[in-house]
Design an enzyme around this catalytic site. Structure first.
Site, PDB file in Angstrom:
ATOM      1  N   ARG A 508       0.850  -1.190   0.000  1.00 37.97           N
ATOM      2  CA  ARG A 508       0.000   0.000   0.000  1.00 37.97           C
ATOM      3  C   ARG A 508       0.884   1.238   0.000  1.00 37.97           C
ATOM      4  O   ARG A 508       1.597   1.507   0.969  1.00 37.97           O
ATOM      5  CB  ARG A 508      -0.917  -0.015   1.227  1.00 37.97           C
ATOM      6  CG  ARG A 508      -1.971   1.076   1.237  1.00 37.97           C
ATOM      7  CD  ARG A 508      -3.047   0.751   2.272  1.00 37.97           C
ATOM      8  NE  ARG A 508      -4.005   1.848   2.392  1.00 37.97           N
ATOM      9  CZ  ARG A 508      -4.154   2.611   3.476  1.00 37.97           C
ATOM     10  NH1 ARG A 508      -3.401   2.403   4.543  1.00 37.97           N
ATOM     11  NH2 ARG A 508      -5.050   3.574   3.505  1.00 37.97           N
ATOM     12  N   PHE A 513       1.805  10.698   1.351  1.00 37.43           N
ATOM     13  CA  PHE A 513       1.180  10.266   2.603  1.00 37.43           C
ATOM     14  C   PHE A 513       2.057   9.228   3.308  1.00 37.43           C
ATOM     15  O   PHE A 513       2.683   9.523   4.314  1.00 37.43           O
ATOM     16  CB  PHE A 513      -0.221   9.719   2.336  1.00 37.43           C
ATOM     17  CG  PHE A 513      -0.929   9.191   3.564  1.00 37.43           C
ATOM     18  CD1 PHE A 513      -0.707   9.740   4.829  1.00 37.43           C
ATOM     19  CD2 PHE A 513      -1.828   8.134   3.459  1.00 37.43           C
ATOM     20  CE1 PHE A 513      -1.361   9.252   5.951  1.00 37.43           C
ATOM     21  CE2 PHE A 513      -2.486   7.637   4.586  1.00 37.43           C
ATOM     22  CZ  PHE A 513      -2.243   8.199   5.824  1.00 37.43           C
ATOM     23  N   GLN A 516       3.396   1.373   3.119  1.00 34.57           N
ATOM     24  CA  GLN A 516       3.021   0.352   4.107  1.00 34.57           C
ATOM     25  C   GLN A 516       3.474  -1.025   3.647  1.00 34.57           C
ATOM     26  O   GLN A 516       3.397  -1.376   2.470  1.00 34.57           O
ATOM     27  CB  GLN A 516       1.502   0.356   4.321  1.00 34.57           C
ATOM     28  CG  GLN A 516       1.016  -0.592   5.415  1.00 34.57           C
ATOM     29  CD  GLN A 516      -0.467  -0.412   5.705  1.00 34.57           C
ATOM     30  OE1 GLN A 516      -1.017   0.672   5.526  1.00 34.57           O
ATOM     31  NE2 GLN A 516      -1.126  -1.477   6.144  1.00 34.57           N
ATOM     32  N   ASN A 555      -2.935  -0.849  11.904  1.00 40.19           N
ATOM     33  CA  ASN A 555      -3.875  -1.656  12.677  1.00 40.19           C
ATOM     34  C   ASN A 555      -5.268  -1.578  12.081  1.00 40.19           C
ATOM     35  O   ASN A 555      -5.519  -0.823  11.139  1.00 40.19           O
ATOM     36  CB  ASN A 555      -3.869  -1.237  14.158  1.00 40.19           C
ATOM     37  CG  ASN A 555      -4.269   0.220  14.354  1.00 40.19           C
ATOM     38  OD1 ASN A 555      -5.189   0.719  13.706  1.00 40.19           O
ATOM     39  ND2 ASN A 555      -3.591   0.905  15.266  1.00 40.19           N
ATOM     40  N   PHE A 566       4.000   1.165   8.746  1.00 38.73           N
ATOM     41  CA  PHE A 566       4.109   2.122   7.652  1.00 38.73           C
ATOM     42  C   PHE A 566       5.082   3.227   8.027  1.00 38.73           C
ATOM     43  O   PHE A 566       5.395   3.446   9.208  1.00 38.73           O
ATOM     44  CB  PHE A 566       2.729   2.699   7.286  1.00 38.73           C
ATOM     45  CG  PHE A 566       2.056   3.468   8.385  1.00 38.73           C
ATOM     46  CD1 PHE A 566       2.249   4.842   8.532  1.00 38.73           C
ATOM     47  CD2 PHE A 566       1.208   2.820   9.285  1.00 38.73           C
ATOM     48  CE1 PHE A 566       1.615   5.554   9.544  1.00 38.73           C
ATOM     49  CE2 PHE A 566       0.576   3.523  10.302  1.00 38.73           C
ATOM     50  CZ  PHE A 566       0.774   4.898  10.436  1.00 38.73           C
ATOM     51  N   LEU A 575      -3.249  10.992  12.978  1.00 38.51           N
ATOM     52  CA  LEU A 575      -3.003   9.595  13.335  1.00 38.51           C
ATOM     53  C   LEU A 575      -2.542   9.431  14.786  1.00 38.51           C
ATOM     54  O   LEU A 575      -2.395   8.301  15.260  1.00 38.51           O
ATOM     55  CB  LEU A 575      -1.948   8.985  12.395  1.00 38.51           C
ATOM     56  CG  LEU A 575      -2.295   8.956  10.902  1.00 38.51           C
ATOM     57  CD1 LEU A 575      -1.165   8.323  10.108  1.00 38.51           C
ATOM     58  CD2 LEU A 575      -3.601   8.215  10.660  1.00 38.51           C
ATOM     59  N   HIS A 579      -2.327   5.198  16.080  1.00 39.66           N
ATOM     60  CA  HIS A 579      -1.283   4.278  15.631  1.00 39.66           C
ATOM     61  C   HIS A 579      -0.027   4.508  16.477  1.00 39.66           C
ATOM     62  O   HIS A 579       0.324   5.653  16.765  1.00 39.66           O
ATOM     63  CB  HIS A 579      -0.968   4.490  14.149  1.00 39.66           C
ATOM     64  CG  HIS A 579      -2.130   4.209  13.238  1.00 39.66           C
ATOM     65  ND1 HIS A 579      -2.337   2.984  12.660  1.00 39.66           N
ATOM     66  CD2 HIS A 579      -3.158   5.010  12.844  1.00 39.66           C
ATOM     67  CE1 HIS A 579      -3.440   3.029  11.921  1.00 39.66           C
ATOM     68  NE2 HIS A 579      -3.960   4.249  12.020  1.00 39.66           N
TER      69      HIS A 579
END
Length: 624
Positions: A508, A513, A516, A555, A566, A575, A579
């Site tokens: 991903r 951004f 991952q 998660n 990531f 975030l 996370h």
């Protein structure tokens, strides 16, 4: 007297008049409320069934365990797909290994235990049948077949002189009857019962009825040797048209598993559509249906989110793989001794279904990182002193060997793609959070997968302050924060040392951004922690997503960390407290940027050209 009778008559007329004056529906017209179905003494029944949410112990085979069985003589039999069989003796607490057989050269198709719990037979793709004396754990007979067997069942009662076996051919409609202790020559061959190859056979001993199902979804009744294998005389129908036995054929479904209740009055079936259907044996009438289909779970998830989205997606992908590989045939059904509960594996865990209320009374293994399939139940009291009468002196003594520990209900479970079988009891393991937990017994030489959650050498450091991710496009150097989030760093470092991350793709990638990785499936739905499940978040006010190149855990919601992580390429303050931040990139920022700029699929965010982690090196051991 007359005045009194006149008064009573007048009163009745007035009451009748009052009723007549009432316009509209009366409450007395309402249908009486249905009584809520209740299983009397349900709590007592449940006390005699395993209750531990997590498995207590697990033991190994050399290959994937596919079949498990429990005999009434206190033995547990496990079989793996490499043709190996192991016998285990049920003790007052736990189990004890007894004997190991290399029974077959190919994978085992099915195993069956007879009604007395004294005989076991296994059939395999190697065209052989092996018969074992369970009590003496010894192989007593070998039948060489001229065909590949599809399924097998003992079809004799306790006390019958000949222990008969029914074996169906996989390519034809024939069913052969053998003497389990005799020669390879069939006693009788039944050719006209089915029009298609038989997929499953089940025997009901109290009525001497054999029920078989074929690949066309047709169920047939026939007798054992007492009625010369003809249509049974004791059923309450003359034609299947009077029954619901065409339910499978009507829905184009094949029964893959069947179980007869302890009272021999109900047949439970599990179909290829993942629906459980219960039939009255003597009438053939359908009395209950439980929907365990993937469509049913998807609808439940949409209506009231039964699991976090990522976890549900992960489980659904496993279920689809199970269906694709035809492993659903191992998903069997088991009754408890009372016949009030049906036990089976599902997407959510192992369900104990109350057949009276048609509701799940207990769910085991929901938090375990396994997909249970085959189950077998031990109930009652292990016969430790069989044939030995205890004297008054022995009863009164303090000898711990003579202490009666009561019953130890145990559920034996095989799981999808696992070379272990798992024991669920009324006891829970002592410490699930410890990576050194001894509930997983290494009774075989461990494979690479088995040592994922163990370090390369005993006593090796588990926490490090720096690491380097060696990717296919360059190295990324990290500083880790073991002091602030020790569990997260330990999970990352132990996985890195064991080579767990080797070959994982960046599945991903979102430009400007983050990038991952850490999923062995490469889809975003896989991965597990070094403890075999998920672990909690570790937030620190000092560690925020306030800068680019932050290393953080992926998660599926609070406290659902596994192995995926990531690296951000910009500040992502939204975030924070969602996370766990456990590291920063100190060198190789350009590598992170290059990966984030890779061309990706617009729907999945996965790069068109795979970018992988070759390995991860950890350095500078840290001690708390």
């Amino acid at each position: 007297m007359t005045d009194k009778m006149t008064g009573e008559k007048r009163q009745k007329e007035e009451e009748s008049s009052d009723d007549d004056d009432f316009v509209g529906p009366s409450i007395t017209d309402a249908a009486p409320m249905k009584k809520k179905k209740v299983l009397e003494y349900e709590k007592v029944f449940l006390e005699n069934l395993p209750s531990g949410e997590n498995y207590e112990k697990s033991f190994m085979h050399r290959d994937i365990v596919t079949h498990v069985a429990v005999s009434s003589t206190d033995f547990i039999i496990t079989a793996s797909q490499d043709g190996h069989i192991k016998f285990w003796k049920k003790l007052e607490v736990g189990v004890e290994f007894v004997k190991h057989f290399r029974a077959h050269l190919s994978s085992i198709t099915q195993l069956a235990v007879n009604v007395t719990g004294s005989l076991l037979c296994t059939v395999s793709l190697d065209k052989a049948v092996k018969v074992f004396d369970i009590v003496n754990f010894d192989m007593i007979n070998i039948l060489q077949l001229g065909y590949v067997p599809a399924c097998v069942s003992w079809i004799h009662r306790a006390g019958d002189p000949v222990p008969e076996l029914a074996i169906a051919e996989s390519q034809t409609t024939k069913i052969h009857i053998y003497d389990g202790k005799g020669s390879s020559t069939a006693l009788k061959t039944l050719e006209n019962i089915h029009m298609k190859p038989v997929s499953i056979i089940q025997y009901c001993p109290s009525h001497d009825i054999v029920i078989s199902a074929d690949e066309g979804g047709i169920l047939e009744y026939w007798s054992g040797s007492s009625n010369d294998y003809e249509f049974p005389r004791n059923v309450k129908f003359e034609s299947k048209v009077e029954t619901d036995l065409y339910e499978f054929a009507k829905n184009k479904v094949v029964p893959v598993n069947m179980a007869v209740s302890p009272k021999n009055d109900v047949l439970a079936t599990f179909g290829s559509d993942r629906k459980i259907r219960l039939f009255k044996i003597l009438t053939g009438k359908l009395v209950c249906m439980i929907d365990e289909s993937l469509q049913h779970y998807s609808e439940q998830q949409q209506n009231r989110q039964i699991l976090p989205a990522m976890e549900f997606g992960k489980k659904m992908s496993v279920e689809k793989e199970i269906s694709r590989l035809s492993s659903i045939k191992y998903n069997n059904l088991v009754y408890d001794e009372s016949g009030n509960f049906l036990i089976y594996s599902s997407l959510l865990g192992i369900k104990f279904l109350n057949l009276k209320t048609e509701k799940v009374s207990r769910l085991l293994g929901q938090k375990e990182h396994i997909r249970p399939l085959a189950v077998a139940l031990f109930q009652g009291r292990p016969k430790s002193f069989t044939g030995t009468a205890l004297t008054a002196e022995m009863e009164a003594s303090d000898n711990p060997a003579l202490v009666d520990r009561g019953t130890d209900p145990t559920l034996v479970v095989a799981a999808y793609k696992k070379n272990r079988f798992y024991l669920f009891s009324c006891r829970s393991p002592r410490d699930l959070s410890s990576v050194d937990n001894d509930r997983d017994v290494f009774n075989e030489k461990p494979s690479k997968e088995d040592i994922i959650s163990a370090t390369e050498e005993k006593g090796a450091p588990r926490l490090y302050e720096s690491a380097t991710i060696h990717t296919s496009v360059g190295d990324i150097h990290l500083d880790l924060f073991p002091k602030e989030c020790p569990k997260t760093v330990e999970n990352f470092c132990v996985h890195a040392r064991n080579g767990y991350y080797n070959g994982h793709v960046f599945h991903r990638v979102i430009k400007q951004f983050m990038i991952q990785t850490g999923d062995p499936l490469g889809t975003g739905t896989g991965g597990e922690s070094i403890w075999g499940g998920e672990f909690e978040d570790e937030f620190s006010p000092k560690l925020r997503h306030d800068r680019p190149y932050t290393l953080s855990m992926a998660n599926a919601g609070p406290n659902t960390n596994g192995s995926q992580f990531f690296i951000t390429v910009c500040p992502t303050p939204w975030l924070d407290n969602k996370h766990t931040v456990y590291g920063r990139v100190v060198r190789g920022m350009e590598i992170v940027q290059n990966i984030s700029n890779a061309k990706t699929h617009p729907k999945t965010d996965k790069p068109y050209d795979d970018i992988t982690m070759v390995s991860i090196t950890v350095r500078n051991p840290f001690t708390l």
